[in-house]
Design a protein around this motif. Sequence first.
Motif, PDB file in Angstrom:
ATOM      1  N   HIS A  20      63.335  53.381  38.588  1.00  0.00           N
ATOM      2  CA  HIS A  20      62.627  52.139  39.332  1.00  0.00           C
ATOM      3  C   HIS A  20      61.934  51.185  38.462  1.00  0.00           C
ATOM      4  O   HIS A  20      60.925  51.519  38.783  1.00  0.00           O
ATOM      5  CB  HIS A  20      62.401  52.892  40.170  1.00  0.00           C
ATOM      6  N   PRO A  21      62.268  50.300  38.833  1.00  0.00           N
ATOM      7  CA  PRO A  21      60.936  49.224  37.897  1.00  0.00           C
ATOM      8  C   PRO A  21      60.327  48.897  39.508  1.00  0.00           C
ATOM      9  O   PRO A  21      60.760  48.494  40.328  1.00  0.00           O
ATOM     10  CB  PRO A  21      61.930  47.909  37.939  1.00  0.00           C
ATOM     11  N   CYS A  22      58.777  48.431  39.024  1.00  0.00           N
ATOM     12  CA  CYS A  22      58.090  49.056  40.181  1.00  0.00           C
ATOM     13  C   CYS A  22      57.821  47.186  40.484  1.00  0.00           C
ATOM     14  O   CYS A  22      57.901  46.282  39.776  1.00  0.00           O
ATOM     15  CB  CYS A  22      56.674  49.263  39.509  1.00  0.00           C
TER      16      CYS A  22
ATOM     17  N   GLU B 242      52.149  47.913  47.588  1.00  0.00           N
ATOM     18  CA  GLU B 242      52.398  48.210  49.000  1.00  0.00           C
ATOM     19  C   GLU B 242      53.770  49.262  47.979  1.00  0.00           C
ATOM     20  O   GLU B 242      54.843  49.696  49.155  1.00  0.00           O
ATOM     21  CB  GLU B 242      53.431  47.048  49.045  1.00  0.00           C
ATOM     22  N   HIS B 243      53.644  49.987  47.024  1.00  0.00           N
ATOM     23  CA  HIS B 243      54.787  51.012  46.998  1.00  0.00           C
ATOM     24  C   HIS B 243      55.868  50.154  46.462  1.00  0.00           C
ATOM     25  O   HIS B 243      56.962  51.260  47.065  1.00  0.00           O
ATOM     26  CB  HIS B 243      54.358  52.666  47.498  1.00  0.00           C
ATOM     27  N   LEU B 244      56.059  49.016  46.414  1.00  0.00           N
ATOM     28  CA  LEU B 244      57.740  48.592  46.068  1.00  0.00           C
ATOM     29  C   LEU B 244      57.977  48.712  44.775  1.00  0.00           C
ATOM     30  O   LEU B 244      57.557  48.564  43.331  1.00  0.00           O
ATOM     31  CB  LEU B 244      57.464  47.257  46.913  1.00  0.00           C
ATOM     32  N   PHE B 245      59.488  49.683  44.998  1.00  0.00           N
ATOM     33  CA  PHE B 245      60.654  49.448  43.553  1.00  0.00           C
ATOM     34  C   PHE B 245      61.848  48.685  44.332  1.00  0.00           C
ATOM     35  O   PHE B 245      61.999  48.304  44.870  1.00  0.00           O
ATOM     36  CB  PHE B 245      60.458  50.465  42.972  1.00  0.00           C
ATOM     37  N   MET B 246      62.662  48.542  42.864  1.00  0.00           N
ATOM     38  CA  MET B 246      63.663  48.460  42.886  1.00  0.00           C
ATOM     39  C   MET B 246      65.137  50.127  42.262  1.00  0.00           C
ATOM     40  O   MET B 246      63.845  50.102  41.520  1.00  0.00           O
ATOM     41  CB  MET B 246      64.262  47.386  41.922  1.00  0.00           C
ATOM     42  N   ARG B 247      65.881  50.012  42.660  1.00  0.00           N
ATOM     43  CA  ARG B 247      66.755  50.937  42.450  1.00  0.00           C
ATOM     44  C   ARG B 247      67.287  50.492  41.538  1.00  0.00           C
ATOM     45  O   ARG B 247      67.845  50.053  41.315  1.00  0.00           O
ATOM     46  CB  ARG B 247      67.232  51.893  43.432  1.00  0.00           C
ATOM     47  N   ILE B 248      67.545  51.341  40.743  1.00  0.00           N
ATOM     48  CA  ILE B 248      69.075  51.624  39.072  1.00  0.00           C
ATOM     49  C   ILE B 248      69.557  52.833  39.490  1.00  0.00           C
ATOM     50  O   ILE B 248      69.644  53.311  39.509  1.00  0.00           O
ATOM     51  CB  ILE B 248      68.025  50.922  37.371  1.00  0.00           C
TER      52      ILE B 248
ATOM     53  N   LEU C 169      64.617  46.506  48.788  1.00  0.00           N
ATOM     54  CA  LEU C 169      63.379  47.524  48.284  1.00  0.00           C
ATOM     55  C   LEU C 169      63.660  48.556  48.185  1.00  0.00           C
ATOM     56  O   LEU C 169      64.077  48.685  49.506  1.00  0.00           O
ATOM     57  CB  LEU C 169      62.080  46.391  47.850  1.00  0.00           C
ATOM     58  N   VAL C 170      62.657  49.636  47.591  1.00  0.00           N
ATOM     59  CA  VAL C 170      62.488  50.619  47.894  1.00  0.00           C
ATOM     60  C   VAL C 170      61.405  51.208  47.991  1.00  0.00           C
ATOM     61  O   VAL C 170      60.673  50.705  47.688  1.00  0.00           O
ATOM     62  CB  VAL C 170      63.066  52.002  47.004  1.00  0.00           C
ATOM     63  N   ARG C 171      60.907  51.872  49.390  1.00  0.00           N
ATOM     64  CA  ARG C 171      59.062  52.505  49.126  1.00  0.00           C
ATOM     65  C   ARG C 171      58.790  53.910  48.507  1.00  0.00           C
ATOM     66  O   ARG C 171      59.452  54.854  49.233  1.00  0.00           O
ATOM     67  CB  ARG C 171      58.975  51.700  50.215  1.00  0.00           C
ATOM     68  N   HIS C 172      57.843  53.905  47.539  1.00  0.00           N
ATOM     69  CA  HIS C 172      57.846  55.190  47.618  1.00  0.00           C
ATOM     70  C   HIS C 172      56.436  55.873  47.610  1.00  0.00           C
ATOM     71  O   HIS C 172      55.058  55.085  47.702  1.00  0.00           O
ATOM     72  CB  HIS C 172      57.754  55.748  45.526  1.00  0.00           C
ATOM     73  N   TYR C 173      55.917  56.341  48.331  1.00  0.00           N
ATOM     74  CA  TYR C 173      55.016  57.612  48.777  1.00  0.00           C
ATOM     75  C   TYR C 173      54.245  57.989  47.794  1.00  0.00           C
ATOM     76  O   TYR C 173      54.954  58.268  46.998  1.00  0.00           O
ATOM     77  CB  TYR C 173      54.789  57.910  50.373  1.00  0.00           C
TER      78      TYR C 173
END
Length: 120
Positions: free
Chosen positions: A27-29, A34-40, A71-75
């Motif tokens: 996942h690129p940050c 906001e803990h937002l990433f993209m999924r690959i 977009l993906v959020r990780h905690y």
Amino acid sequence: MPIPVVSPGDVIRIEDRETIPIKSKIHPCLCMAEHLFMRINSKPLWQPCHMLLRKHNQYLDHDSYAELNQLVRHYNHQLRDAEVVGRLSSSEAQKLIASAERAETLSDEQKSLIRQRLSY
């Protein structure tokens, strides 16, 4: 275990709890605040997507695809086990921004965030 220091454009390997089955993914940050990433993904499963070539992204095992439908959020509890595996090059980040700008699935706010955070 502390959360690793991650900046926009850094690429992490993290256990993705949104996949079935749960598995480790890249996942690129975009934004740590906001803990937002993209999924690959290894295949173009979700359209639209942006192709990332292995020869330009040494952290990849093979040519892959960045999802542009969400977009993906990780905690924090997930990020503690994350590993920084690389960084999007400036030229790759610019190509990803251009693809995101064309994606009808991303909101104007999401496109703006991607443009701001990956412009380096």
